[in-house]
Write a protein that holds these residues in place. Structure first.
Motif, short mmCIF file in Angstrom:
data_model
loop_
_atom_site.label_atom_id
_atom_site.label_comp_id
_atom_site.label_asym_id
_atom_site.label_seq_id
_atom_site.Cartn_x
_atom_site.Cartn_y
_atom_site.Cartn_z
N ARG A 221 0.73 -1.09 -0.12
CA ARG A 221 -0.01 -0.12 -0.16
C ARG A 221 1.08 1.29 0.12
N MET A 222 1.96 1.16 0.81
CA MET A 222 2.88 2.33 0.64
C MET A 222 3.46 2.65 -0.54
N ARG A 223 3.92 1.58 -1.09
CA ARG A 223 4.41 1.59 -2.40
C ARG A 223 3.61 2.11 -3.64
N MET A 224 2.38 1.96 -3.46
CA MET A 224 1.30 2.21 -4.30
C MET A 224 1.06 3.65 -4.26
N ASN A 225 1.27 4.25 -3.09
CA ASN A 225 1.21 5.65 -2.97
C ASN A 225 2.34 6.67 -3.74
N HIS A 226 3.46 5.77 -3.82
CA HIS A 226 4.75 6.37 -4.36
C HIS A 226 4.95 6.21 -5.99
N ILE A 227 4.42 5.21 -6.62
CA ILE A 227 4.75 4.80 -7.79
C ILE A 227 3.56 5.40 -8.82
N ASP A 228 3.99 6.12 -9.96
CA ASP A 228 3.17 6.53 -10.91
C ASP A 228 2.22 5.81 -11.33
N PRO A 229 0.97 5.97 -11.27
CA PRO A 229 -0.16 4.79 -11.84
C PRO A 229 0.09 4.30 -13.10
N ARG A 230 0.93 5.09 -14.12
CA ARG A 230 1.08 4.45 -15.64
C ARG A 230 2.33 3.50 -15.40
N GLU A 231 3.22 3.58 -14.58
CA GLU A 231 4.44 2.77 -14.32
C GLU A 231 3.72 1.57 -13.71
N LEU A 232 2.54 1.69 -12.66
CA LEU A 232 2.26 0.54 -12.18
C LEU A 232 1.53 -0.13 -13.00
N GLN A 233 0.84 0.24 -13.87
CA GLN A 233 0.02 -0.54 -14.96
C GLN A 233 1.10 -1.22 -16.06
N ARG A 234 2.11 -0.50 -16.12
CA ARG A 234 3.22 -1.36 -17.09
C ARG A 234 3.61 -2.53 -16.23
N ARG A 235 3.95 -2.35 -14.87
CA ARG A 235 4.45 -3.41 -14.39
C ARG A 235 3.27 -4.55 -14.38
N MET A 236 2.48 -4.29 -14.06
CA MET A 236 1.26 -5.21 -13.87
C MET A 236 1.02 -6.01 -15.43
N ALA A 237 1.13 -5.15 -16.28
CA ALA A 237 1.33 -5.92 -17.81
C ALA A 237 2.26 -6.84 -18.07
N VAL A 238 3.59 -6.60 -17.52
CA VAL A 238 4.78 -7.17 -17.63
C VAL A 238 4.40 -8.67 -16.75
N LEU A 239 4.21 -8.37 -15.51
CA LEU A 239 3.85 -9.61 -14.94
C LEU A 239 2.96 -10.58 -15.17
N SER A 240 1.47 -10.01 -15.93
CA SER A 240 0.62 -10.53 -16.25
C SER A 240 0.74 -11.89 -17.30
N ALA A 241 1.83 -11.15 -18.31
CA ALA A 241 2.17 -11.91 -19.26
C ALA A 241 3.51 -12.77 -19.22
N SER A 242 3.99 -12.79 -17.83
CA SER A 242 5.29 -13.11 -17.87
C SER A 242 5.39 -14.76 -17.56
N ALA A 243 6.46 -15.35 -17.81
CA ALA A 243 6.73 -16.75 -17.60
C ALA A 243 8.30 -17.19 -17.08
N ASP A 244 8.12 -18.12 -16.44
CA ASP A 244 9.57 -18.35 -15.98
C ASP A 244 10.30 -18.83 -17.09
N THR A 245 11.63 -19.34 -16.70
CA THR A 245 12.38 -19.93 -17.87
C THR A 245 11.88 -21.26 -18.50
#
Length: 647
Positions: A477-501
């Motif tokens: 919750r603390m980090r969400m208050n300090h991350i630009d919402p657009r950057e958070l959305q980019r991270r979420m998009a990367v994680l959602s499509a991510s896969a391990d090796t």
């Protein structure tokens, strides 16, 4: 057996036939055991040194619980069912055993003598969370690597030195440490095990409750109809073909004895065992500590403070010298009484203060919170548990070189003659009333052979795990208050499509809110072409997610070396082994997200679907490896010991 009928009490109306079982101590452990045994036809005599029942449960004539106070973890706690069945009125006050009433609900007063804003309160918790996260991360590594134990104080000092906090920030951190350690564990960190101070401790559901008539109502209900001898100070316990318990007043004989003496009394050696306690038990007693939690109760004619505020936090002065909280009994009991908690060395020091010094000390705290015109208390009561010869403190803690296994050793019977119960013999959770209550039932089941009396707790969670998850969520919750919402959305998009090796999409099952929690916790790291991201067999401290660029992954010859691009998760399985299982280096400029393993592991506790995917992937790869090897070679089987993995 010789005795005096002057000591018989609590409604006993049976014949005075020789007992089959003697119970030493009329605290909650002794009473629960005696009740269960007598209900099954055993003749039982309970011996109690004091002229009252309850042991470290002590409700005074004003209804103040000077000893045990709360039902910790109301939901699922066996005491909740007991008090409901007995129709004893109780009130839910929330919070947990450390943050009485809950930190969110606490009204915190700072050095300016004003109630802190939510932002200031949150900042104090954020600072403490950072220290506690680092503490637990280091403790886990020490456990996994089987490093020698040290004191919690030594570990904390190292972390605080490395963190370089301001004086005000360090006071905030120490305030929270004092809530958790001094006023909950009831001992100074210098006397607690760094590795195991709460390892294995299990908790019931969130939220505490209080008995409106005090814990004495439960004690009286359990004692009704039992044969109890008060004023019997036990000095010696002899066991062989039979059992003899010698008191200052009489000698009692029976087939078996259940000893429910506090760990503090056992450590002091004021009761002699003949033969002496086995070496393993003596070593366990050396490893265990026995903390002190004292109280100062201020009694007033009327309630002049905010009546609906249950707990007032106190950070007006040096937190090492003053209580962390003041509890409002008007809210919970309808009585104009304020109670202060003083634990560990601070509580022990208070026992030697004069009545005038206690009044001035407590009055200072009250005036700091409620203003200079706050009246003096009509009268003050206080405790001195460490000076009590029948307690020697308040409850058990895990000392340096100790662990919860020492409580199991204390619980082991001797020669089917001498049995042990009490909160200090319960390795599922110690230091609470339900700890003692359960231990009494456990020994009643063992003595009688009736397994229906007791079953080990099955619906609890680890206290450390719960605290870790709470800290993780606050951190997110603390980090969400300090991350630009657009950057958070980019991270979420990367994680959602991510896969391990190996192509496993670990985070595909997460809903948006959970994915947001995970994404917020990552830090960003950049690498230049040729830079090493991680190296096989090096110590593994976290996971990486490639956000931009490409990395070359070397599997150590087991699989072909390959180049992977954005969305690759590196090191997700390494936390099982405490070492890197691959080598990865940047082929191009790389931007990666990084999360330390301790927070990632805590995330897996909170979201087990991801962990199940990881385990399923490991099993699938193992099966594929077996198929590739064929059946011509028999592989040796190695038993995985607990220290092989901190998971």
């Amino acid at each position: 057996m010789t005795d005096s009928n002057d000591h018989l009490s609590y409604g006993f109306s049976g014949s005075f036939s020789p007992p089959r079982v003697l119970v030493v101590g009329a605290g909650i452990a002794g009473l629960s055991a005696a009740r269960a045994l007598q209900d099954r036809g055993y003749t039982v005599v309970v011996l109690e040194a004091r002229d009252r029942l309850g042991g470290r449960i002590w409700t005074d004539d004003d209804g103040v619980d000077l000893g045990a106070h709360w039902i910790h973890g109301t939901e699922g706690n066996p005491l909740t069912e007991v008090v409901e069945n007995l129709e004893l009125p109780f009130s839910y006050v929330g919070g947990d055993s450390a943050y009485t009433g809950g930190f969110d609900s606490l009204n915190l007063f700072g050095s300016d003598r004003c109630a802190a804003s939510a932002a200031v309160k949150g900042r104090t918790l954020e600072l403490a969370d950072g220290i506690l996260h680092e503490l637990e991360k280091r403790a886990e590594l020490a456990r996994r690597r089987d490093e020698p134990d040290t004191s919690l104080q030594e570990a904390l000092d190292g972390i605080l030195t490395d963190t370089c906090l301001s004086g005000e920030e360090e006071q905030a951190v120490r305030y929270h440490l004092n809530i958790i350690l001094r006023e909950d564990v009831a001992e100074d960190p210098g006397r607690l095990s760094f590795k195991y101070w709460e390892d294995g401790y299990r908790v019931y559901g969130y939220g505490d409750s209080v008995l409106r008539g005090g814990y004495r109502a439960l004690v009286d209900a359990l004692a009704a109809g039992l044969r109890i001898e008060t004023g019997q100070i036990v000095t010696r316990i002899e066991y062989g073909a039979a059992v003899r318990v010698v008191t200052e007043q009489a000698t009692f004989e029976a087939e078996k004895v259940l000893v429910t003496l506090p760990v503090g009394v056992l450590k002091a050696g004021s009761v002699v065992f003949d033969p002496a306690l086995p070496a393993a038990k003596r070593t366990a007693l050396d490893h265990l500590g026995f903390g002190t939690l004292n109280k100062i109760a201020l009694h007033y004619d009327t309630c002049f403070w905010p009546a609906e505020q249950y707990v007032f936090g106190y950070l007006c002065r040096d937190t090492e010298k003053y209580p962390t909280v003041v509890i409002n009994l008007w809210k919970s009991h309808g009585k104009p009484i304020l109670v202060m908690l003083l634990g560990a060395s601070l509580g022990r020091a208070m026992e030697s203060w004069s009545d005038q010094a206690v009044a001035e000390y407590a009055g200072t705290v009250v005036r700091d919170i409620f203003g200079p015109d706050a009246p003096a208390a009509e009268h003050i009561s206080r405790t001195a548990w460490s000076a009590d010869p029948f307690a020697r403190g308040s409850y058990t803690c895990i000392g340096v070189h100790g662990s919860s296994k020492d409580l199991d050793i204390l619980a082991e019977p001797i020669d089917d003659r001498v049995y042990f119960a009490g909160e200090g013999t319960n390795s599922y959770h110690w230091g609470c009333v339900h700890s003692a209550y359960e231990s009494g039932l456990r020994e009643a089941a063992r003595i009688s052979g009736d397994g229906s009396i007791y079953a080990p707790p099955a619906t609890e969670t680890s206290r450390r795990q719960r605290r870790d998850i709470d800290r993780m969520k606050r951190f997110a919750r603390m980090r969400m208050n300090h991350i630009d919402p657009r950057e958070l959305q980019r991270r979420m998009a990367v994680l959602s499509a991510s896969a391990d090796t190996f192509g496993v999409q670990l985070f595909r099952s997460l809903v948006a809110a959970d994915l947001e929690t995970l994404a917020s916790m990552f830090d960003e790291i950049r690498y230049s072409p040729g830079d090493l991201v991680c190296k096989e067999d090096d110590c593994a401290n976290g996971i990486f997610v490639v956000a931009e660029g490409a990395v070359e992954v070397d599997f150590g010859g087991i699989y072909e070396r390959t180049t992977m691009s954005a969305g690759t998760v590196l090191g997700s399985h390494d936390l099982f082994f405490d070492a890197r299982t691959t080598t990865a280096s940047a082929v191009t400029a790389v931007r990666a997200y990084y999360l330390d393993h301790y927070r990632y592991k805590t995330f897996l506790y909170a979201f087990p679907d991801v962990m199940m995917l990881m385990i399923a992937d490991l099993v699938t790869r193992w099966e594929n490896l077996e198929e590739a090897i064929g059946q011509s070679t028999s592989l040796p089987v190695r038993r995985i010991l607990p220290n092989d993995s901190g998971f």
